[in-house]
Design a protein around this motif. Structure first.
Motif, mmCIF file in Angstrom:
data_model
loop_
_atom_site.group_PDB
_atom_site.id
_atom_site.type_symbol
_atom_site.label_atom_id
_atom_site.label_comp_id
_atom_site.label_asym_id
_atom_site.label_seq_id
_atom_site.Cartn_x
_atom_site.Cartn_y
_atom_site.Cartn_z
ATOM 1 N N VAL A 102 0.841 -1.199 0.000
ATOM 2 C CA VAL A 102 0.000 0.000 0.000
ATOM 3 C C VAL A 102 0.877 1.249 0.000
ATOM 4 O O VAL A 102 0.638 2.195 -0.767
ATOM 5 C CB VAL A 102 -0.937 -0.019 1.221
ATOM 6 C CG1 VAL A 102 -1.616 1.339 1.397
ATOM 7 C CG2 VAL A 102 -1.977 -1.125 1.082
ATOM 8 N N LEU A 128 -6.469 3.149 6.058
ATOM 9 C CA LEU A 128 -5.443 2.184 5.644
ATOM 10 C C LEU A 128 -4.096 2.453 6.306
ATOM 11 O O LEU A 128 -3.081 1.883 5.895
ATOM 12 C CB LEU A 128 -5.275 2.214 4.114
ATOM 13 C CG LEU A 128 -6.414 1.632 3.288
ATOM 14 C CD1 LEU A 128 -6.109 1.791 1.797
ATOM 15 C CD2 LEU A 128 -6.648 0.158 3.621
ATOM 16 N N ARG A 131 -2.295 -0.561 7.349
ATOM 17 C CA ARG A 131 -2.133 -1.578 6.296
ATOM 18 C C ARG A 131 -1.063 -1.155 5.302
ATOM 19 O O ARG A 131 -0.993 -1.677 4.182
ATOM 20 C CB ARG A 131 -3.463 -1.788 5.559
ATOM 21 C CG ARG A 131 -4.620 -2.172 6.474
ATOM 22 C CD ARG A 131 -4.511 -3.611 6.913
ATOM 23 N NE ARG A 131 -4.985 -4.523 5.875
ATOM 24 C CZ ARG A 131 -4.818 -5.847 5.921
ATOM 25 N NH1 ARG A 131 -4.173 -6.397 6.924
ATOM 26 N NH2 ARG A 131 -5.291 -6.621 4.951
ATOM 27 N N LEU A 139 -5.097 -7.294 -0.086
ATOM 28 C CA LEU A 139 -6.175 -6.451 0.421
ATOM 29 C C LEU A 139 -7.528 -7.065 0.081
ATOM 30 O O LEU A 139 -7.687 -7.710 -0.946
ATOM 31 C CB LEU A 139 -6.093 -5.046 -0.182
ATOM 32 C CG LEU A 139 -4.852 -4.213 0.127
ATOM 33 C CD1 LEU A 139 -4.931 -2.886 -0.622
ATOM 34 C CD2 LEU A 139 -4.709 -3.971 1.626
ATOM 35 N N SER A 140 -8.487 -6.830 0.943
ATOM 36 C CA SER A 140 -9.859 -7.230 0.628
ATOM 37 C C SER A 140 -10.419 -6.304 -0.439
ATOM 38 O O SER A 140 -9.831 -5.252 -0.748
ATOM 39 C CB SER A 140 -10.724 -7.144 1.886
ATOM 40 O OG SER A 140 -10.881 -5.785 2.292
ATOM 41 N N GLU A 143 -10.943 -2.888 0.988
ATOM 42 C CA GLU A 143 -9.698 -2.163 1.211
ATOM 43 C C GLU A 143 -9.128 -1.635 -0.098
ATOM 44 O O GLU A 143 -8.538 -0.548 -0.139
ATOM 45 C CB GLU A 143 -8.688 -3.075 1.900
ATOM 46 C CG GLU A 143 -9.027 -3.350 3.370
ATOM 47 C CD GLU A 143 -8.114 -4.379 3.998
ATOM 48 O OE1 GLU A 143 -7.917 -4.309 5.217
ATOM 49 O OE2 GLU A 143 -7.602 -5.260 3.260
ATOM 50 N N ARG A 144 -9.306 -2.370 -1.170
ATOM 51 C CA ARG A 144 -8.837 -1.872 -2.471
ATOM 52 C C ARG A 144 -9.617 -0.629 -2.885
ATOM 53 O O ARG A 144 -9.053 0.289 -3.479
ATOM 54 C CB ARG A 144 -8.975 -2.969 -3.527
ATOM 55 C CG ARG A 144 -8.032 -4.133 -3.304
ATOM 56 C CD ARG A 144 -8.046 -5.096 -4.461
ATOM 57 N NE ARG A 144 -7.245 -6.281 -4.165
ATOM 58 C CZ ARG A 144 -6.893 -7.194 -5.062
ATOM 59 N NH1 ARG A 144 -7.281 -7.061 -6.321
ATOM 60 N NH2 ARG A 144 -6.176 -8.231 -4.710
ATOM 61 N N ARG A 146 -10.803 1.520 -0.820
ATOM 62 C CA ARG A 146 -10.254 2.600 -0.003
ATOM 63 C C ARG A 146 -8.942 3.112 -0.583
ATOM 64 O O ARG A 146 -8.655 4.315 -0.544
ATOM 65 C CB ARG A 146 -10.031 2.109 1.430
ATOM 66 C CG ARG A 146 -11.300 1.761 2.180
ATOM 67 C CD ARG A 146 -10.981 1.358 3.597
ATOM 68 N NE ARG A 146 -12.146 0.823 4.282
ATOM 69 C CZ ARG A 146 -12.164 0.498 5.566
ATOM 70 N NH1 ARG A 146 -11.069 0.653 6.287
ATOM 71 N NH2 ARG A 146 -13.261 0.011 6.109
ATOM 72 N N LEU A 147 -8.136 2.195 -1.104
ATOM 73 C CA LEU A 147 -6.882 2.610 -1.734
ATOM 74 C C LEU A 147 -7.163 3.433 -2.988
ATOM 75 O O LEU A 147 -6.481 4.438 -3.253
ATOM 76 C CB LEU A 147 -6.040 1.384 -2.075
ATOM 77 C CG LEU A 147 -4.662 1.651 -2.700
ATOM 78 C CD1 LEU A 147 -3.808 2.523 -1.790
ATOM 79 C CD2 LEU A 147 -3.952 0.337 -3.026
ATOM 80 N N LEU A 169 -17.677 -2.369 -0.179
ATOM 81 C CA LEU A 169 -17.473 -2.014 1.217
ATOM 82 C C LEU A 169 -18.589 -2.569 2.079
ATOM 83 O O LEU A 169 -19.740 -2.669 1.647
ATOM 84 C CB LEU A 169 -17.427 -0.491 1.383
ATOM 85 C CG LEU A 169 -16.289 0.268 0.700
ATOM 86 C CD1 LEU A 169 -16.394 1.748 1.032
ATOM 87 C CD2 LEU A 169 -14.930 -0.270 1.116
ATOM 88 N N GLY A 173 -17.666 0.436 6.482
ATOM 89 C CA GLY A 173 -16.783 1.093 5.535
ATOM 90 C C GLY A 173 -17.506 2.096 4.667
ATOM 91 O O GLY A 173 -16.970 3.165 4.339
#
Length: 348
Positions: A102, A128, A131, A139-140, A143-144, A146-147, A169, A173
């Motif tokens: 990340v 994140l 992470r 990443l879940s 989470e991706r 969020r990135l 999400l 989230g």
């Protein structure tokens, strides 16, 4: 009429896709709308309604087939160098190298981003921060996303395009993302959002537009759009009490499940009339439920082609002709190629 600075201005916008076989089609058909500085505008529609094709034109990834687009006062396609450093783009799916962590992904993107924010700051903002050393492939799905959002925020964008930002999400989230978007808007960022979550549009949007077949069918504030549909009252009558006994003015109808439904544009008056009748007749209305129309109801009626009686509540209504629609094949691929990884803000 809104007197604030119009950051996004769209007039008579059209986008046509050509085919070697000659079966061209027009995905966007003469739409017009504007978005003021600091406003969050949601663009809604089913798959193929023309949302993605429209957003690509606003992002400057393609030239319109007709009409005009201005973002921050410039043509986003012909004056891309002036527009790109000032906008952030979050695509439906990013294309980050899966073996990078990340933090490495953020550093790579910051290296080609104008006025990049500190990496730790932006990663913390999207949850994140802890992470940083995890590889992208680990990443879940949430989470991706969020990135993707973090990279779109790196360049402190004045205008932020969010394409399905909370897909994948969980409920927590999603609400954290809503909180972040509200903070960005409160700080003056202009946001154009596409989403399939109607609750998201109701929660966040100052104004919205619903598209079908390349046209804007209805636009306005969420309350104005839902006000175009009648409220409803539902209940069950006791056995032996026919619907015909109800006051004719209520125009009640019984469904296949035996539930009676009254649709009305005067909810309080109709409900009062119904309750007075029930008291006078000594009738118990089981499962009584009265509510105003929802955005979901308005959206579904448009999606199923029953929007002939909708009125456009905004000042930016379009008057395009109908026809076949679609978001052109390969559009997502073109966007990824244009932006490198598919997500982020302006480059130097």
């Amino acid at each position: 009429m809104n007197t604030r600075e119009q950051v996004i201005e769209v007039s008579g916008l059209r986008r046509r896709y050509s085919s070697p076989k000659g079966d061209d089609f027009e995905a966007v058909r003469g739409i017009s709308f504007s978005v003021a500085r600091g406003e969050l505008f949601a663009l809604l529609g089913t798959n193929g309604a023309g949302k993605t094709s429209t957003v690509e034109l606003l992002e400057g990834l393609a030239a319109p087939s007709g009409g005009q687009v201005r973002v921050l006062g410039h043509d986003p396609y012909r004056e891309r160098a002036r527009v790109r450093p000032r906008i952030g783009v979050m695509l439906q799916e990013g294309g980050f190298p899966s073996d990078l962590t990340v933090a490495e992904t953020a550093r790579m993107w910051a290296g080609c981003t104008t006025r990049a924010r500190p990496i730790g700051e932006v990663l913390a903002a999207v949850g994140l921060g802890e992470r940083r050393e995890v590889r992208v492939k680990q990443l879940s799905g949430g989470e991706r996303r969020r990135l993707d959002l973090a990279m779109a925020l790196l360049g402190r964008p004045e205008v932020l395009f969010l394409d399905e930002p909370t897909t994948g999400l969980d409920a927590e989230g999603r609400r954290e993302t809503w909180r972040l978007v509200r903070e960005l808007r409160a700080a003056g960022t202009t946001v154009l959002l596409t989403t399939h979550y109607l609750e998201e549009a109701e929660e966040l949007a100052d104004r919205l537009a619903i598209m079908r077949a390349g046209r804007i069918v209805v636009s306005g504030t969420p309350d104005e759009v839902t006000a175009t549909r009648p409220s409803r009252i539902r209940f069950t009558l006791p056995a032996g009490v026919p619907v015909a006994r109800l006051p004719l003015s209520l125009r009640a109808a019984a469904g296949e499940d035996g539930r009676v439904e009254v649709r009305t544009e005067r909810l309080q008056e109709s409900l009062t009339e119904l309750l007075l009748w029930a008291r006078q007749e000594g009738v118990e209305l089981a499962g009584l439920d009265a509510r105003s129309a929802s955005l979901e109801e308005a959206f579904l009626e448009i999606a199923h082609g029953g929007a002939g009686d909708f009125r456009d509540t905004g000042n930016d209504a379009n008057d395009a002709n109908g026809g076949d629609d679609g978001d052109g094949a390969g559009a997502a691929t073109a966007r990824l190629a244009e932006t490198g990884t598919g997500t982020g803000t302006g480059t130097r």
